[in-house]
Write an enzyme that holds these catalytic residues in place. Sequence first.
Site, PDB file in Angstrom:
ATOM      1  N   ASN A   1      -3.561  20.858  31.811  1.00  0.00           N
ATOM      2  CA  ASN A   1      -3.639  19.897  32.902  1.00  0.00           C
ATOM      3  C   ASN A   1      -4.852  20.149  33.782  1.00  0.00           C
ATOM      4  OD1 ASN A   1      -1.646  18.103  32.503  1.00  0.00           O
ATOM      5  ND2 ASN A   1      -0.141  19.123  33.796  1.00  0.00           N
TER       6      ASN A   1
ATOM      7  N   GLU B   1     -14.104  36.591   4.186  1.00  0.00           N
ATOM      8  CA  GLU B   1     -14.681  37.923   4.201  1.00  0.00           C
ATOM      9  C   GLU B   1     -16.111  37.898   3.672  1.00  0.00           C
ATOM     10  OE1 GLU B   1     -12.707  42.121   2.901  1.00  0.00           O
ATOM     11  OE2 GLU B   1     -13.397  40.740   1.375  1.00  0.00           O
TER      12      GLU B   1
ATOM     13  N   HIS C   1     -10.596  41.985   6.519  1.00  0.00           N
ATOM     14  CA  HIS C   1     -10.445  42.852   5.364  1.00  0.00           C
ATOM     15  C   HIS C   1      -9.023  43.402   5.260  1.00  0.00           C
ATOM     16  CE1 HIS C   1     -11.895  45.439   2.212  1.00  0.00           C
ATOM     17  NE2 HIS C   1     -11.294  46.458   2.794  1.00  0.00           N
TER      18      HIS C   1
END
Lengths: 688, 161
Positions: free
Chosen positions: A420, A70, A48
């Site tokens: 990794n 929203e 918002h």
Amino acid sequence: MSIDMAQFHQVFFEESFEGLDAMESGLLNLDMGDVDDEVINTIFRAAHSIKGGSGTFGFTAVSDFTHVMETLLDEMRDGRRQVTQAAVNVLLGSVDCLREMLTAIQDDSDIDVETVSEHQQALEKELAQGGGALAQPVEVAAEVVEESVDPGASPGWEIAFSPHLGMLRTGNDPVRIFRELSELGDLEVTVDFRGMPSLNEIEPEDCHLSWKLILKGDVQESEINDIFDWVEDECDMAISPLRDENGDYIEAQAIDVEPVVEAVKQQPTPVAAKADAPTDVNKTTKPTVKSDSKSKDNKSSGSIRVDTSKIDTLINMVGELVITQSMLSLVGEHFEINKLDQLKNGLSQLERHTRELQESVMNIRMLPISFVFSRFPRLVHDLSTKLGKKIDLKLVGEQTEVDKTVVELLSDPLVHLVRNSLDHGIEMPAERLAAGKPENGTVILEAYHRGGNIVIEVVDDGKGLDKEKLRAKAIEKGLIEEDAILTDKQTYELIFMPGFSTAEQLTDVSGRGVGMDVVRRNIQTLGGNIEIISELGKGSTISIHLPLTLAILDGQSIAVGDERFIVPLGSIIESLNITDDQVNKVAGKGETFLLRDEYLPIVRMHEIFQVESAQRTNLMDGLVVVVEGQGVRCGLFVDDLLGQQQVVIKSLEANYRKVEGVSGATILGDGSVALILDIPGLVRLSNQ
Amino acid sequence: MTNETVTTGSVEQFLTFELESEVYGLEILKVQEIRGWEPVRDIPNTPDYIKGALNLRGAIVPIVDLRERFNMTKTDYSPVTVVIVLCVENESGKHVMGIVADAVSDVLDIKLNEIKDSPNLGSKIDTRYMRGMYVTGEKLVMLLNVDKLLDPNEFEGLEGF
């Protein structure tokens, strides 16, 4: 009143990125089975704020996009939609997309419209599906909304608008709202001042008025909502369609506004609005406070968020310093010899305060390492899904503080290491079960202080490094000789060599063999080092040691003739006297000496730096300081060791240029300049 | 530098100083401060005319000896030897640097149209670092282009002036 909005952009971006981080971590924390309302609320609030901010600054692409998000979040918040993994994934994707959009705006580059519309469509699709099972009564409510949204049905709208007392203080002006409304159609405004206290009780900054607005014309409800967006949480309001034929409906509302507000208002529900109000007030006031100091900043200069308590300490200290100073100047004004003690006292106080002040100023640059760590839950979440592995990530010591520069430069190498670990370290679930390990792999990211260093460890309980395989690979790639004898440590260090990759199958996650050497180089440019400990079948630990700050260094000062140099303490291994029989000459020129089975080259400081005042040219007379830098060891021949001290690093390049063998300069206690040695550079220099 | 583009009558101030009883001038706006000589820290592997680095209130400032730079005879530094601290700007950025001079003499208001081009003195003498010349009374003042003279990238291979 016209304000240059651009000066607030930086603040908006910062807040938005913070908001996005909050949304991201919120989304990742959502537990599908048992959804915490507070988490959803947090996510919603962040979305918002971004929507509101971007609307104000005219970034319509962002506000439109956020609006869809929203809406979806709002339905989740109201319980009208079940939180599903699919929806969360779509939202996560949108967070990324939003971040890209904001970055693009920040860099003044173009927004990738295709990606945006892709994500927007995904969101809309999710929205259209209507989520999981809807609770019956809520469905009715939703229908009511739909009915009222119907644009054709009403010739206008009636809005009951009663701001909370404090609305004006957040900079919202009802007149602005009315003006905007009047642009949509014919607006009739009736003010209700029954709430006004008597004149002597009135608090001029409070808003005691409420209004009834009648807006005539073909207007969408959402357009009205947009205008009230900013004040949504700071007022009670109700919007209802105007029905001429239904006179008593209007009448009923006009008489008593409050009950209707409660009854008609659907989103956000008044309860939610009230709950939100305090936090949102904080949010809206924050930018104004910060902008004072920020607006003067150069656009390109980075900014830093500092804990208020740190600033308070700083102010206290400056206060103390001023007191000491005035005390000293008083003593100095009419100085007599019997005031000597007072003077000495004052000076020692001054010294203490200066040191404390220095420490707390340095402290301001320190950020908690969570700035780097916070991105990893997401990374691990995404990667483990992609790789089909089950991985738990543990973050330890997130509050450990590091210099801002270190934080910024650390993030890429760390991402690489974690990737990794996930890709090569942790095995597939079946493989793990077969090896008698828990199905879920664990990756621990840990940060802690040790001495003047910060240590960051990436620990995994995966399959570990296979020494034989590493060796075979290195031989195959021609990185080492077939008969090379390597210690365990040296074997593990092979993975840091350029062009080394052991992954049997390249994935798009990692394994192109360009990573680890870059990681090591990055860490080394920060003045740190990196080590690997691994046990086959049990897992690996990669530790990164970094200096706490890049501005101060522990140094050993050395003397060569009249010259003084600083050697970074971390690169000194030992210092020793050598005898002639330890020295060998290679081809009659290059001198080496034997130190525990290792021949090290001797770098004569007075020769490579052409110090004419050097007294001791015989190796027996001086000292050899064994130093190491970027894997190269050598013995520096110097006249004497002087002392250890912390030195503040100053740039030599600022006013001059780079000098080979010197990494910077510093100022010694007596005010003279000393140069800080760059060990790898020195080695290069001596090889020429 | 030519004077054709300069409007007649505009005046600039120049600080003049002496080197081997010759008078040199530089734009006064480049001057940050003037201080006495104090010992500096040698910077290794740099040309001899870079005397070293000075701590100027926390900044590391290289000091250039102009006598040596111009291949004049070296003299010992005395209490009247001055260091003129300049802030120069060139391709490599802004730099604060000091130059060592025998003495500071005067501040001259010089009309720009009275600055004469530096004469072509043949290939043996490099006039790249000259801005022009100015005659005051009987003396000839050589105006230096310090931005160019103190460019760290130009510090190698200066043969003659």
